[in-house]
Design a protein around this motif. Structure first.
Motif, PDB file in Angstrom:
ATOM      1  N   TRP A   8       0.824  -1.202   0.000  1.00 23.31           N
ATOM      2  CA  TRP A   8       0.000   0.000   0.000  1.00 23.31           C
ATOM      3  C   TRP A   8       0.859   1.253   0.000  1.00 23.31           C
ATOM      4  N   GLU A  55      -3.544  -6.230   7.811  1.00 23.78           N
ATOM      5  CA  GLU A  55      -4.794  -5.774   8.431  1.00 23.78           C
ATOM      6  C   GLU A  55      -4.630  -5.543   9.933  1.00 23.78           C
ATOM      7  N   SER A  86     -14.312  -6.086   4.009  1.00 17.37           N
ATOM      8  CA  SER A  86     -14.520  -5.226   5.177  1.00 17.37           C
ATOM      9  C   SER A  86     -14.119  -6.011   6.413  1.00 17.37           C
ATOM     10  N   ARG A 143      -7.997   1.508  -0.137  1.00 19.32           N
ATOM     11  CA  ARG A 143      -8.541   1.137   1.161  1.00 19.32           C
ATOM     12  C   ARG A 143      -8.546   2.363   2.064  1.00 19.32           C
ATOM     13  N   SER A 156     -11.331  -2.480   2.004  1.00 21.89           N
ATOM     14  CA  SER A 156     -10.424  -2.559   0.854  1.00 21.89           C
ATOM     15  C   SER A 156     -11.260  -2.893  -0.367  1.00 21.89           C
TER      16      SER A 156
END
Length: 183
Positions: A8, A55, A86, A143, A156
């Motif tokens: 990310w 996460e 989610s 996200r 995301s």
């Protein structure tokens, strides 16, 4: 689908302009997708799952934590267009996000943007999927974390190749000026 595992970053400048518009679209992605054609949502997974390292970092949880996960595929005119995941914590599911257990086929976008107490973090973006070889999960992703009474909900969303082929080439002309791409 499992976790959308990616590298990310805070920007998506390497994406074509039209794709950047979709990636940085503020407000409800669901609402925008409904303007593209006949919208449908399929829940592919819902329940307690072990979260990815990525996460747990974002949600500030210990490694190997479990969370409430809901995975969906949103389709336009019968074509899978966006895969989404989610994730919330046990405390969040007992608290302000408890309605997620009974969301069914209803998009989260229908509830997230009608409550002024919900806050959203800036987007992170990914163009590479390092956790899946499946072609269907290729494509750029975004996200962000929604907070309600300090409880996080990580969402995301990955734009699938068929959607990008149909809607990711030209500028989405129907977007109002306030929905212009973020710089």
């Amino acid at each position: 689908m499992n976790a959308i595992v990616c590298r990310w970053q805070r920007h998506c400048l390497d994406q074509p302009t039209a794709q950047r518009q979709w990636l940085t679209l503020p407000g409800s992605l669901t609402q925008a997708l409904r303007r593209c054609g006949t919208f449908a949502l399929e829940v592919t997974l819902e329940g307690w799952c072990r979260l990815s390292h990525d996460e747990t970092e974002v949600l500030k949880l210990p490694a190997n934590s479990r969370g409430w996960v809901r995975e969906i595929v949103m389709s336009i005119d019968g074509i899978p267009s966006v895969a989404a995941r989610s994730v919330t914590t046990a405390a969040g599911l007992r608290g302000p996000w408890r309605g997620l257990r009974h969301q069914g086929q209803r998009p989260l976008g229908d509830i997230l943007y009608h409550n002024g107490a919900i806050r959203r973090t800036p987007f992170s973006f990914s163009t590479r999927n390092t956790g899946h070889a499946a072609e269907q999960l290729a494509g750029p992703a975004r996200r962000s974390v929604f907070y309600r009474r300090h409880h996080p909900l990580l969402i995301s969303e990955r734009f699938l190749p068929a959607f990008l082929e149909r809607h990711g080439k030209g500028s989405p002309q129907w977007l109002p000026p306030r929905w212009s791409p973020a710089e």
